[in-house]
Design a protein around this motif. Structure first.
Motif, PDB file in Angstrom:
ATOM      1  N   PRO A  96       0.799  -1.232  -0.033  1.00 32.00           N
ATOM      2  CA  PRO A  96       0.035   0.065   0.063  1.00 32.00           C
ATOM      3  C   PRO A  96       0.933   1.269  -0.154  1.00 32.00           C
ATOM      4  CG  PRO A  96      -1.092  -1.835   1.450  1.00 32.00           C
ATOM      5  CD  PRO A  96       0.305  -2.108   1.061  1.00 32.00           C
ATOM      6  N   ASP A  97       1.722   1.468   0.777  1.00 40.58           N
ATOM      7  CA  ASP A  97       2.703   2.394   0.830  1.00 40.58           C
ATOM      8  C   ASP A  97       3.459   3.014  -0.467  1.00 40.58           C
ATOM      9  OD1 ASP A  97       2.267   3.033   3.465  1.00 40.58           O
ATOM     10  OD2 ASP A  97       4.119   2.226   4.147  1.00 40.58           O
ATOM     11  N   LEU A  98       3.916   1.846  -0.973  1.00 42.67           N
ATOM     12  CA  LEU A  98       4.479   1.970  -2.340  1.00 42.67           C
ATOM     13  C   LEU A  98       3.368   2.287  -3.252  1.00 42.67           C
ATOM     14  CD1 LEU A  98       6.619   1.780  -4.464  1.00 42.67           C
ATOM     15  CD2 LEU A  98       6.395  -0.647  -4.634  1.00 42.67           C
ATOM     16  N   PHE A  99       2.321   1.806  -3.261  1.00 44.63           N
ATOM     17  CA  PHE A  99       1.279   2.056  -4.328  1.00 44.63           C
ATOM     18  C   PHE A  99       0.961   3.542  -4.234  1.00 44.63           C
ATOM     19  CE2 PHE A  99      -3.263   2.515  -5.422  1.00 44.63           C
ATOM     20  CZ  PHE A  99      -3.299   1.857  -6.897  1.00 44.63           C
ATOM     21  N   GLN A 100       0.834   4.193  -3.112  1.00 49.94           N
ATOM     22  CA  GLN A 100       0.419   5.619  -2.879  1.00 49.94           C
ATOM     23  C   GLN A 100       1.508   6.490  -3.488  1.00 49.94           C
ATOM     24  OE1 GLN A 100      -2.460   6.865  -1.984  1.00 49.94           O
ATOM     25  NE2 GLN A 100      -3.214   4.850  -1.516  1.00 49.94           N
ATOM     26  N   HIS A 101       2.832   5.936  -3.397  1.00 49.66           N
ATOM     27  CA  HIS A 101       3.763   6.805  -4.067  1.00 49.66           C
ATOM     28  C   HIS A 101       3.599   6.731  -5.205  1.00 49.66           C
ATOM     29  CE1 HIS A 101       6.153   6.354   0.082  1.00 49.66           C
ATOM     30  NE2 HIS A 101       5.510   7.576   0.139  1.00 49.66           N
ATOM     31  N   MET A 102       3.382   5.498  -6.077  1.00 50.53           N
ATOM     32  CA  MET A 102       3.232   5.490  -7.457  1.00 50.53           C
ATOM     33  C   MET A 102       2.138   6.149  -7.945  1.00 50.53           C
ATOM     34  SD  MET A 102       3.793   1.409  -8.268  1.00 50.53           S
ATOM     35  CE  MET A 102       5.462   0.431  -8.261  1.00 50.53           C
ATOM     36  N   ILE A 103       1.046   6.160  -7.361  1.00 50.10           N
ATOM     37  CA  ILE A 103      -0.088   7.242  -7.670  1.00 50.10           C
ATOM     38  C   ILE A 103       0.396   8.293  -7.594  1.00 50.10           C
ATOM     39  CG2 ILE A 103      -2.395   7.896  -6.824  1.00 50.10           C
ATOM     40  CD1 ILE A 103      -2.614   5.248  -8.474  1.00 50.10           C
ATOM     41  N   ALA A 104       0.971   8.603  -6.651  1.00 50.07           N
ATOM     42  CA  ALA A 104       1.492  10.217  -6.465  1.00 50.07           C
ATOM     43  C   ALA A 104       2.356  10.634  -7.644  1.00 50.07           C
ATOM     44  CB  ALA A 104       2.278  10.540  -5.208  1.00 50.07           C
ATOM     45  N   ASP A 105       3.318   9.743  -7.963  1.00 50.72           N
ATOM     46  CA  ASP A 105       4.334  10.050  -9.330  1.00 50.72           C
ATOM     47  C   ASP A 105       3.281  10.119 -10.619  1.00 50.72           C
ATOM     48  OD1 ASP A 105       6.887  10.432  -8.608  1.00 50.72           O
ATOM     49  OD2 ASP A 105       6.827   8.415  -8.073  1.00 50.72           O
ATOM     50  N   SER A 106       2.132   9.306 -10.683  1.00 51.71           N
ATOM     51  CA  SER A 106       1.206   9.184 -11.714  1.00 51.71           C
ATOM     52  C   SER A 106       0.634  10.422 -11.954  1.00 51.71           C
ATOM     53  CB  SER A 106       0.536   7.848 -11.707  1.00 51.71           C
ATOM     54  OG  SER A 106       1.388   6.747 -11.899  1.00 51.71           O
ATOM     55  N   ILE A 107       0.352  11.019 -10.717  1.00 50.10           N
ATOM     56  CA  ILE A 107      -0.667  12.121 -10.769  1.00 50.10           C
ATOM     57  C   ILE A 107       0.669  13.350 -11.205  1.00 50.10           C
ATOM     58  CG2 ILE A 107      -1.560  13.857  -9.313  1.00 50.10           C
ATOM     59  CD1 ILE A 107      -2.998  11.430  -7.543  1.00 50.10           C
ATOM     60  N   ALA A 108       1.516  13.265 -10.562  1.00 52.32           N
ATOM     61  CA  ALA A 108       2.493  14.221 -11.013  1.00 52.32           C
ATOM     62  C   ALA A 108       2.908  14.423 -12.407  1.00 52.32           C
ATOM     63  CB  ALA A 108       3.845  14.166 -10.198  1.00 52.32           C
ATOM     64  N   SER A 109       3.172  13.139 -13.137  1.00 48.10           N
ATOM     65  CA  SER A 109       3.338  12.988 -14.594  1.00 48.10           C
ATOM     66  C   SER A 109       2.182  13.902 -15.359  1.00 48.10           C
ATOM     67  CB  SER A 109       3.415  11.591 -14.763  1.00 48.10           C
ATOM     68  OG  SER A 109       2.214  10.951 -15.118  1.00 48.10           O
ATOM     69  N   PHE A 110       1.124  13.547 -14.933  1.00 46.42           N
ATOM     70  CA  PHE A 110       0.084  14.232 -15.559  1.00 46.42           C
ATOM     71  C   PHE A 110      -0.068  15.821 -15.469  1.00 46.42           C
ATOM     72  CE2 PHE A 110      -4.829  15.217 -15.866  1.00 46.42           C
ATOM     73  CZ  PHE A 110      -4.874  15.095 -17.462  1.00 46.42           C
ATOM     74  N   ALA A 111       0.223  16.288 -14.405  1.00 52.14           N
ATOM     75  CA  ALA A 111       0.364  17.699 -14.068  1.00 52.14           C
ATOM     76  C   ALA A 111       1.712  18.142 -14.820  1.00 52.14           C
ATOM     77  CB  ALA A 111       0.330  17.964 -12.632  1.00 52.14           C
ATOM     78  N   PHE A 112       2.818  17.463 -14.994  1.00 46.84           N
ATOM     79  CA  PHE A 112       3.902  17.764 -15.300  1.00 46.84           C
ATOM     80  C   PHE A 112       4.038  18.132 -16.989  1.00 46.84           C
ATOM     81  CE2 PHE A 112       7.825  16.391 -17.770  1.00 46.84           C
ATOM     82  CZ  PHE A 112       8.771  17.382 -17.568  1.00 46.84           C
ATOM     83  N   ILE A 113       3.253  17.215 -17.631  1.00 51.72           N
ATOM     84  CA  ILE A 113       2.955  17.545 -19.036  1.00 51.72           C
ATOM     85  C   ILE A 113       2.272  18.609 -19.561  1.00 51.72           C
ATOM     86  CG2 ILE A 113       1.083  15.779 -19.555  1.00 51.72           C
ATOM     87  CD1 ILE A 113       2.422  14.942 -22.237  1.00 51.72           C
TER      88      ILE A 113
END
Length: 436
Positions: A96-113
Motif C-alpha cells: 500500500p505505501d509503495l502504491f500510494q507513492h506510485m499514484i503520486a508520481d502518476s498524478i505528478a506526470s499528468f500535471a507535468f506534461i
C-alpha cells in the motif's frame, strides 16, 4: 466494399501524426565527449535532455533511426493520471505505501506534461476533454464502476458512472453497456509534441543525432564510453530511455526485463464533421474494458477517426492489420463502412511483468522503462526525473526506482509468448461476452 477498396489512393503505412510533424535526420559527426549521453529520442529522452541542458550539462541524444521515429510518435497520444495502475490491474500485489507513492508520481506526470506544454507554449494540440471507458459486457460495467470509485478516491479525478441509455452524449454507439467518464483525461498530438521537445532541447543546447544505434556501453577511466554505429562518445553518465525499443545488444540485462508488444492503429480518410461529432460528441478519448482492448479518438483537427488495437493473435503487416482492425471499428460504428482507411501503422509498447514502470541502473547506465501502454505523460515524467537524479535535484525518491526488477523467465529479448498471451486475452473476452 472489398478489402483492397477500403484503402485510399494515397494510403500510407506511416503514422498519421507524421503528416504534420515528420521525424528528422541529423547525420552530423558525433562529438568526442559529452557530460551525458541519452539513448532514445522519445518523450522520455527529450524531456531528460531539456532538463539536463537547462542546467548547463553538455547533452548528446542518440537515436538508432530518425529522430522522433520510435514509439512516442506511434502512440494514440492519450494522457491520464494513474489510470493504468488502477484499471490495468497493477494495484494487485503492490504494498500500500509503495502504491500510494506510485499514484503520486502518476498524478505528478499528468500535471507535468500539462504545465510543460503550457509554460513553454509547445505546439502539441493539448486537449483535456475527458476519456470514456466502455463496458464490453454488463458484468464488466460493475467492475468499471468499482474502478471508477477507486480512481476517484486515490487520484482525485472526477468520474461519472454512465449507463447505456445515457452514453449517447459521449459515444454514438450502443456497442457498450455503459461505462465511466473521467473528465480530466485528454490527449496530445504526439508528433507535434515530439517535434516541439526536439526544438526545446536544442534551444537549451542539447545535441541530437539520428542513425546512431548504440552497440554497447563500457565503463572506462571513471566514465563511460558509448560505442555506436557512427563512432564513440565518452561521457560521464549514460541514460537509456528506450522503453519498447530496448535492444539486447546495447543493454542485454535490461532487455530481459522489458517486452516490446506491437500495437497497431488506423486513421480514416476525412469524415463529414457532423458524422464525427455524432460518433464521439465533444471529441473525447475512448477505450474499453476488454483485455484485448481498443483505443480510439478523433484527430486533433476534428477531421478523422483514429482507432487502435491488436489485429489478432499474431503480428502482421500494416495493411493486413488495417483490414482486421477496421472490422473491430465497424462493430462499434457500422456507419463508417463507406469510408476508407488512409493510414495504418504500428509501434512497440514497453511492457513489464507486473505492469508497472521501473527506473534504476543496469548495463553501465541509468534507465527508465515500462510505460505499459500509458506512456505519453509517464515517460515524459520519467525522463525529467532521470535528469533530476543525475543533477541531484530530485525532491524525493522516485517510486518506480526499485530493486525488484526481475528478468522474465525464458525470455531473452524475443517476445515468443506474446501470441499466447494475446490469444488467451481474446479467448477470455469471448467467454465473457458469451456468458453476458
Amino acid at each position: 466494399m472489398s478489402d483492397q477498396a477500403i484503402f485510399t489512393e494515397d494510403f500510407k503505412t506511416t503514422p498519421y501524426w507524421w503528416d504534420a510533424a515528420p521525424p528528422e535526420t541529423c547525420l552530423d559527426a558525433l562529438p568526442a565527449r559529452a557530460d551525458v549521453v541519452i539513448v532514445g529520442s522519445g518523450f522520455a529522452g527529450l524531456n531528460a535532455a531539456v532538463e539536463l541542458a537547462r542546467h548547463g550539462k553538455n547533452v548528446v541524444v542518440l537515436e538508432a533511426n530518425e529522430l522522433g521515429s520510435g514509439g512516442s510518435t506511434r502512440t494514440g497520444g492519450m494522457i491520464s493520471s494513474g489510470q493504468k495502475l488502477v484499471v490495468g490491474g497493477a494495484i494487485k500485489g503492490i504494498p500500500p505505501d509503495l502504491f500510494q507513492h506510485m499514484i503520486a508520481d502518476s498524478i505528478a506526470s499528468f500535471a507535468f506534461i500539462q504545465t510543460l506544454v503550457r509554460s513553454e507554449q509547445l505546439d502539441a494540440d493539448l486537449f483535456i476533454g475527458g476519456r470514456y471507458f466502455g463496458a464490453h459486457t454488463q458484468k464488466q460495467l460493475a467492475s468499471l464502476y468499482e474502478m471508477g470509485d477507486i480512481l476517484h478516491r486515490v487520484t482525485g479525478v472526477t468520474v461519472h458512472k454512465v449507463d447505456q441509455e445515457n452514453q449517447a452524449a459521449i459515444i454514438g454507439s450502443r456497442f457498450y453497456h455503459g461505462g465511466i467518464l473521467v473528465d480530466e483525461y485528454g490527449g496530445v498530438h504526439p508528433g507535434k509534441y515530439n517535434r516541439a521537445l526536439r526544438a526545446l532541447a536544442r534551444q537549451h543546447g542539447a545535441q541530437l543525432f539520428s542513425h546512431a544505434r548504440v552497440k554497447s556501453v563500457k565503463a572506462e577511466g571513471g566514465g563511460k564510453v558509448v560505442y555506436t554505429e557512427r563512432g564513440t562518445v565518452q561521457a560521464e553518465s549514460v541514460i537509456f530511455l528506450t522503453n519498447g525499443y530496448t535492444e539486447k545488444d546495447a543493454t542485454p540485462n535490461l532487455a530481459k526485463r522489458i517486452v516490446p508488444v506491437k500495437s497497431y492503429q488506423i486513421a480514416t480518410e476525412p469524415l463529414p464533421r457532423e458524422l464525427l461529432e455524432r460518433l464521439i460528441p465533444s471529441g473525447r478519448m475512448i477505450t474499453d474494458s476488454r483485455r484485448d482492448l481498443i483505443y480510439t479518438r478523433p484527430s486533433p483537427d476534428g477531421t478523422r477517426l483514429l482507432f487502435g488495437s491488436r489485429p489478432g493473435i499474431m503480428d502482421c503487416d500494416e495493411k493486413t492489420a488495417a483490414i482486421r482492425i477496421r472490422q473491430r471499428m465497424l462493430a462499434i460504428w457500422p456507419e463508417l463502412a463507406p469510408y476508407r482507411i488512409s493510414h495504418a501503422w504500428s509501434g512497440f509498447v514497453g511492457m513489464t511483468r507486473d505492469k508497472t514502470a521501473y527506473a534504476g541502473e543496469m548495463d553501465n547506465a541509468r534507465f527508465a522503462v515500462g510505460c505499459n501502454g500509458n506512456g505519453v505523460a509517464l515517460m515524459s515524467w520519467l525522463g525529467f526525473r532521470a535528469a533530476q537524479k543525475l543533477l541531484g535535484t530530485e525532491p524525493r525518491p522516485l517510486s518506480f526506482e526499485r530493486s525488484n526488477f526481475r528478468p522474465i523467465p525464458l525470455y531473452n529479448g524475443k517476445p515468443w509468448f506474446v501470441p499466447l498471451v494475446s490469444g488467451w486475452y481474446r479467448l477470455r473476452d469471448a467467454i465473457d461476452k458469451v456468458r453476458d
